[in-house]
Design a protein around this motif. Structure first.
Motif, PDB file in Angstrom:
ATOM      1  N   LEU A   1      14.678 -12.751  12.443  1.00  0.00           N
ATOM      2  CA  LEU A   1      16.024 -12.623  11.886  1.00  0.00           C
ATOM      3  C   LEU A   1      16.439 -11.177  12.089  1.00  0.00           C
ATOM      4  O   LEU A   1      15.593 -10.292  12.209  1.00  0.00           O
ATOM      5  N   HIS A   2      17.728 -10.923  12.129  1.00  0.00           N
ATOM      6  CA  HIS A   2      18.136  -9.521  12.249  1.00  0.00           C
ATOM      7  C   HIS A   2      19.495  -9.279  11.591  1.00  0.00           C
ATOM      8  O   HIS A   2      20.322 -10.174  11.489  1.00  0.00           O
ATOM      9  N   TYR A   3      19.629  -8.023  11.156  1.00  0.00           N
ATOM     10  CA  TYR A   3      20.891  -7.517  10.634  1.00  0.00           C
ATOM     11  C   TYR A   3      21.046  -6.104  11.184  1.00  0.00           C
ATOM     12  O   TYR A   3      20.072  -5.343  11.231  1.00  0.00           O
ATOM     13  N   LEU A   4      22.251  -5.751  11.619  1.00  0.00           N
ATOM     14  CA  LEU A   4      22.458  -4.391  12.077  1.00  0.00           C
ATOM     15  C   LEU A   4      23.857  -3.907  11.757  1.00  0.00           C
ATOM     16  O   LEU A   4      24.805  -4.692  11.679  1.00  0.00           O
ATOM     17  N   TYR A   5      23.933  -2.614  11.554  1.00  0.00           N
ATOM     18  CA  TYR A   5      25.209  -1.907  11.471  1.00  0.00           C
ATOM     19  C   TYR A   5      25.259  -1.042  12.721  1.00  0.00           C
ATOM     20  O   TYR A   5      24.262  -0.405  13.074  1.00  0.00           O
TER      21      TYR A   5
END
Length: 179
Positions: free
Chosen positions: A79-83
Motif C-alpha cells: 500500500l502507499h501514500y505520498l505527498y
C-alpha cells in the motif's frame, strides 16, 4: 527478527529513505519503508515528496538459511501514500501530462504487487533487488511553469504501471542471520 534497510536506487535520486522489516514464522514479514526528498535543484527543478509504503511479504522457502550465495524470493502486497511537489523534470511512464513545464502538488494513494530477490553479502548483510507494479490514484493542483506560476487547475489521475524499483542494502539485526 528485524531488519533495517536503505534503497540505493532512491538514494541515487537524492531521496532519503529507511525501512524496517519484522519477520513472522520464517515465511512472512511486514516492511515499513519511508522516503523523503526535501530538495529543490537548479532552475527550481524538484521531486519533493514524502512517501510511506507498507508491504506484507510472503517468502518462498525458509528465509536467511543456507550458503553465502543463497537467494530467497518473495512476493509482496504493498500500500502507499505520498505527498508530492514535483516539476521541471521528465517524470517517466506518463504519470503526469506535462511534467517538464508544469509543477504538480498533491497527494497519491494506492497499492501494488512486488516481486524481489534477496541474496547474501556476508554476515548480517544482504542485498535485495526488486520491482513493484502499482495502481495509484493521484489528486493534485497544477501550476504554470516550475516556480510559483499561475494556477492551472485541480485534477485527478489514475496511474497503472511501474512503481518503485529497488536495489537495497539490508542489515539483519538478529544472530539468526549468521546461518
Amino acid at each position: 527478527m528485524l531488519t533495517i534497510r536503505t534503497n540505493i536506487t532512491e538514494l541515487a535520486t537524492t531521496t532519503l529513505n529507511i525501512g524496517i522489516e519484522q519477520f513472522f514464522e520464517n515465511r512472512f514479514s511486514i516492511l515499513l519503508p519511508v522516503s523523503y526528498n526535501p530538495w529543490t535543484f537548479e532552475d527550481n527543478k524538484k521531486i519533493k515528496h514524502l512517501a510511506i509504503q507498507p508491504e506484507f511479504r510472503v517468502w518462498f522457502g525458509e528465509t536467511f538459511r543456507g550458503s553465502f550465495i543463497n537467494v530467497q524470493s518473495f512476493v509482496g502486497l504493498q500500500l502507499h501514500y505520498l505527498y508530492y511537489n514535483a516539476g521541471g523534470i521528465n517524470i517517466p511512464f506518463g504519470m503526469f501530462p506535462d511534467p517538464k513545464y508544469t509543477r504538480y502538488e498533491g497527494h497519491g494513494a494506492g497499492g501494488g504487487l512486488t516481486y524481489a530477490n534477496q541474496f547474501g553479502l556476508g554476515g548480517r548483510w544482504r542485498g535485495e533487488i526488486g520491482t513493484t507494479l502499482v495502481f495509484s490514484y493521484l489528486w493534485y493542483d497544477s501550476y504554470d511553469c516550475r516556480t510559483c506560476g499561475a494556477f492551472k487547475g485541480s485534477d485527478t489521475r489514475r496511474y497503472l504501471g511501474p512503481g518503485k524499483s529497488s536495489l537495497s542494502i539490508v542489515y539483519l539485526s538478529a544472530a539468526y542471520a549468521l546461518y
